[in-house]
Motif scaffolding. Sequence first.
Motif, PDB file in Angstrom:
ATOM      1  N   ALA A 116       0.837  -1.197   0.000  1.00 27.57           N
ATOM      2  CA  ALA A 116       0.000   0.000   0.000  1.00 27.57           C
ATOM      3  C   ALA A 116       0.874   1.251   0.000  1.00 27.57           C
ATOM      4  O   ALA A 116       0.631   2.204  -0.742  1.00 27.57           O
ATOM      5  N   PHE A 158       1.152   3.926  -2.865  1.00 29.96           N
ATOM      6  CA  PHE A 158       0.770   5.278  -2.476  1.00 29.96           C
ATOM      7  C   PHE A 158       1.738   6.301  -3.059  1.00 29.96           C
ATOM      8  O   PHE A 158       1.332   7.324  -3.590  1.00 29.96           O
ATOM      9  N   GLY A 215      -3.548   1.258  -1.850  1.00 31.70           N
ATOM     10  CA  GLY A 215      -2.607   2.340  -1.565  1.00 31.70           C
ATOM     11  C   GLY A 215      -2.596   3.374  -2.682  1.00 31.70           C
ATOM     12  O   GLY A 215      -2.581   4.579  -2.447  1.00 31.70           O
ATOM     13  N   VAL A 261      -5.686   5.534  -2.492  1.00 34.03           N
ATOM     14  CA  VAL A 261      -5.560   6.571  -1.465  1.00 34.03           C
ATOM     15  C   VAL A 261      -4.635   7.672  -1.963  1.00 34.03           C
ATOM     16  O   VAL A 261      -4.922   8.863  -1.826  1.00 34.03           O
ATOM     17  N   GLN A 320      -6.075  11.331  -2.446  1.00 34.45           N
ATOM     18  CA  GLN A 320      -5.644  12.298  -1.448  1.00 34.45           C
ATOM     19  C   GLN A 320      -5.519  13.702  -2.047  1.00 34.45           C
ATOM     20  O   GLN A 320      -5.751  14.695  -1.369  1.00 34.45           O
ATOM     21  N   LEU A 332      -8.988  15.371  -1.848  1.00 34.93           N
ATOM     22  CA  LEU A 332      -9.666  15.081  -0.594  1.00 34.93           C
ATOM     23  C   LEU A 332     -10.746  16.111  -0.274  1.00 34.93           C
ATOM     24  O   LEU A 332     -11.843  15.783   0.143  1.00 34.93           O
ATOM     25  N   ARG A 333     -10.443  17.382  -0.516  1.00 33.65           N
ATOM     26  CA  ARG A 333     -11.350  18.444  -0.130  1.00 33.65           C
ATOM     27  C   ARG A 333     -12.669  18.358  -0.908  1.00 33.65           C
ATOM     28  O   ARG A 333     -13.740  18.508  -0.348  1.00 33.65           O
ATOM     29  N   TRP A 377     -14.266  13.475  -1.149  1.00 35.45           N
ATOM     30  CA  TRP A 377     -13.753  12.696  -0.027  1.00 35.45           C
ATOM     31  C   TRP A 377     -13.875  11.190  -0.244  1.00 35.45           C
ATOM     32  O   TRP A 377     -13.065  10.422   0.221  1.00 35.45           O
ATOM     33  N   CYS A 382     -10.970   8.739  -1.360  1.00 39.26           N
ATOM     34  CA  CYS A 382      -9.884   8.420  -0.458  1.00 39.26           C
ATOM     35  C   CYS A 382     -10.366   7.590   0.720  1.00 39.26           C
ATOM     36  O   CYS A 382      -9.674   6.700   1.196  1.00 39.26           O
ATOM     37  N   VAL A 383     -11.574   7.903   1.201  1.00 45.19           N
ATOM     38  CA  VAL A 383     -12.021   7.316   2.457  1.00 45.19           C
ATOM     39  C   VAL A 383     -12.258   5.823   2.332  1.00 45.19           C
ATOM     40  O   VAL A 383     -11.797   5.051   3.182  1.00 45.19           O
ATOM     41  N   SER A 416      -9.186   3.764   2.188  1.00 44.81           N
ATOM     42  CA  SER A 416      -8.513   3.877   3.489  1.00 44.81           C
ATOM     43  C   SER A 416      -9.139   2.926   4.494  1.00 44.81           C
ATOM     44  O   SER A 416      -8.444   2.239   5.247  1.00 44.81           O
ATOM     45  N   ILE A 417     -10.481   2.906   4.503  1.00 49.84           N
ATOM     46  CA  ILE A 417     -11.163   1.998   5.429  1.00 49.84           C
ATOM     47  C   ILE A 417     -10.782   0.560   5.112  1.00 49.84           C
ATOM     48  O   ILE A 417     -10.506  -0.237   6.013  1.00 49.84           O
ATOM     49  N   ILE A 460      -8.008  -0.593   3.841  1.00 50.86           N
ATOM     50  CA  ILE A 460      -6.659  -0.876   4.342  1.00 50.86           C
ATOM     51  C   ILE A 460      -6.699  -1.045   5.860  1.00 50.86           C
ATOM     52  O   ILE A 460      -6.158  -2.017   6.409  1.00 50.86           O
ATOM     53  N   ALA A 461      -7.368  -0.104   6.542  1.00 49.63           N
ATOM     54  CA  ALA A 461      -7.386  -0.142   8.002  1.00 49.63           C
ATOM     55  C   ALA A 461      -7.997  -1.445   8.496  1.00 49.63           C
ATOM     56  O   ALA A 461      -7.428  -2.124   9.364  1.00 49.63           O
ATOM     57  N   MET A 509      -5.628  -4.467   7.774  1.00 52.14           N
ATOM     58  CA  MET A 509      -4.462  -4.487   8.650  1.00 52.14           C
ATOM     59  C   MET A 509      -4.863  -4.929  10.055  1.00 52.14           C
ATOM     60  O   MET A 509      -4.185  -5.740  10.681  1.00 52.14           O
TER      61      MET A 509
END
Lengths: 308, 256
Positions: B192, B196, B209, B212, B216, B219-220, B223, B226-227, B230-231, B233-234, B237
């Motif tokens: 990842a 990235f 990765g 994301v 990124q 992002l503004r 969203w 990216c989110v 990310s979830i 990956i989290a 892991m």
Amino acid sequence: MLIYATRRILWLVPTLLAMALVTFLVMHATPGSPLDPIAEGANPLTPEAQRNLAARYGLDRPLWEQFAIFVGKAVQGDFGTSFVYRSRTVAEIIGEALPVSLMLGAMAMAVAVAGGLALGVVAAVHQNRTWDYVSVSVATAGVAVPNFVLAVFMIILFSLMVPLFPTGGWESPRAWVLPTLTLALGPLGIVARFTRAAVLDVIRSDFTLTARAKGLSEAPVIFKHVLKNALIPVVTVLGPMFAAIGTGSFFVESIFRVPGLGRFFVLSMTGRDYPMIMAVVLTYGAFLAVMNLAVDLVYGFLDPRIRY
Amino acid sequence: MVIALCVVAIFANVLAPYAYTKTNFGRLNEGPSRDYPLGTDQLGRDVLSRIIYGARISMLVGLGAQVIIVLLGVPIGALSGYLGGRTDLALTRIVDVMYAFPRLLFVILVMSMLGAGLANIFIAIGVTGWVGIARQTRAQVLALKEKEFADAARALGAGGGRVLARHIVPNALTPIVVAVTFGIPEAIFTEAALSFIGVGINPPTPSWGQMVGEGQQYLRSYWHLCVFPSIAIAVTMLSFTFLGDGVRDALDPKLQ
């Protein structure tokens, strides 16, 4: 002790040389040469001009000689000129970026150590109760979740949804908060896990029992007797922590647009800026090697039972 | 959770509602909707489908890299511990120097030499990752080779190679298995991280990765790009870390 320290310091030299050699070989194993006449889109110079250029940049010499020249110059802090930022030397860029990274790293380190110790002690004192589970969950999440993922959540939570902090930059202390926290959480988890284990170990020991038997209340027992002894094993994780913060800074710095060494590293990777890559790798490598050495020496100093 | 992830990875082509390369230029950067549960990216591709295919890459790297690491690390560590002497000294020195090199930095260097791509990620993680396993195997073999059962095997006439492969290494497996389980999330993280910064998986193959990393930048405004990865990956892991904890507790009661 002195002999051990000297030997360790002397070992730094071959380690750094090996690092330089690996980096150098990797660079030269990468396909393509600045003066390759067969390559696609190669410069249309005559063979004589090519030879002249090669001689000018030392590319006509045998590899080992080029390596020797590189090491000789690197020792004097001369890493050549960046391919991407042509007007500036690599040493200049590093001179500007390194202090930023060091500051970010030091702040993250402070947060990680303070937070990790607190979490670890709280968890151990309340073993197998709510506070323990809360602390362990935070620690595990900190260790397991990559920090670029964490950074995304941080930005969304604290600068887009609740606009407390800017999304990036390094101009004001307010901009420092998010990168520092993001970078700190992983190492914080490591410290918390270790502290918890160490405190649990000490809390069951005979001298803690004695301290309690003397009639001391809980706070002095924990702070004066337990924590003091539990700190010793925790020092060993400081080495891996430096590594975690160092490599973590690549991602945190590039997401939060912090003008530090890590961000330059990522930029130079995508730009194939070889002089920059080598210089940054060596700077990081040297820094980590020195830090690891310092940690080992401090460890021996803190724990008089250790003899080398 | 881990099993669910594996199922998603294996049946990615059945589960994904769209092909990961299918673009819809009429609907760029859309938030979640009925047609696209997690929205579309800057090329109008379905984010959900890309995440599902990304699981395949993550699992492949996580498990595949471990195979290389074990195939390199265990024999080297075992030989080093069993033979001792000069072989041991030479191998330990190599291991020590490699250990001093910050791991991720090394992987990034190797990737910059090999170029992006799945096979190269295997090589890069494998080449840099075997050191830890080799160290552990060596320590185990050193302790076990003096034990009675090893002597007994030798007394019965077994040669050095046989004693090592059939008697000592099987007994040294527990910590190796634990190390391998913890190695899986580490390899997933490495992939990842590489993707990235853009030296990992080559587009258009999706990887979390990489998603994301690309998302990124937006992002503004968008969203969701990216989110959701990310979830993914989290969650991955965390589940593999818990799996590692579980395996360690189950195999090694001493550590509690």
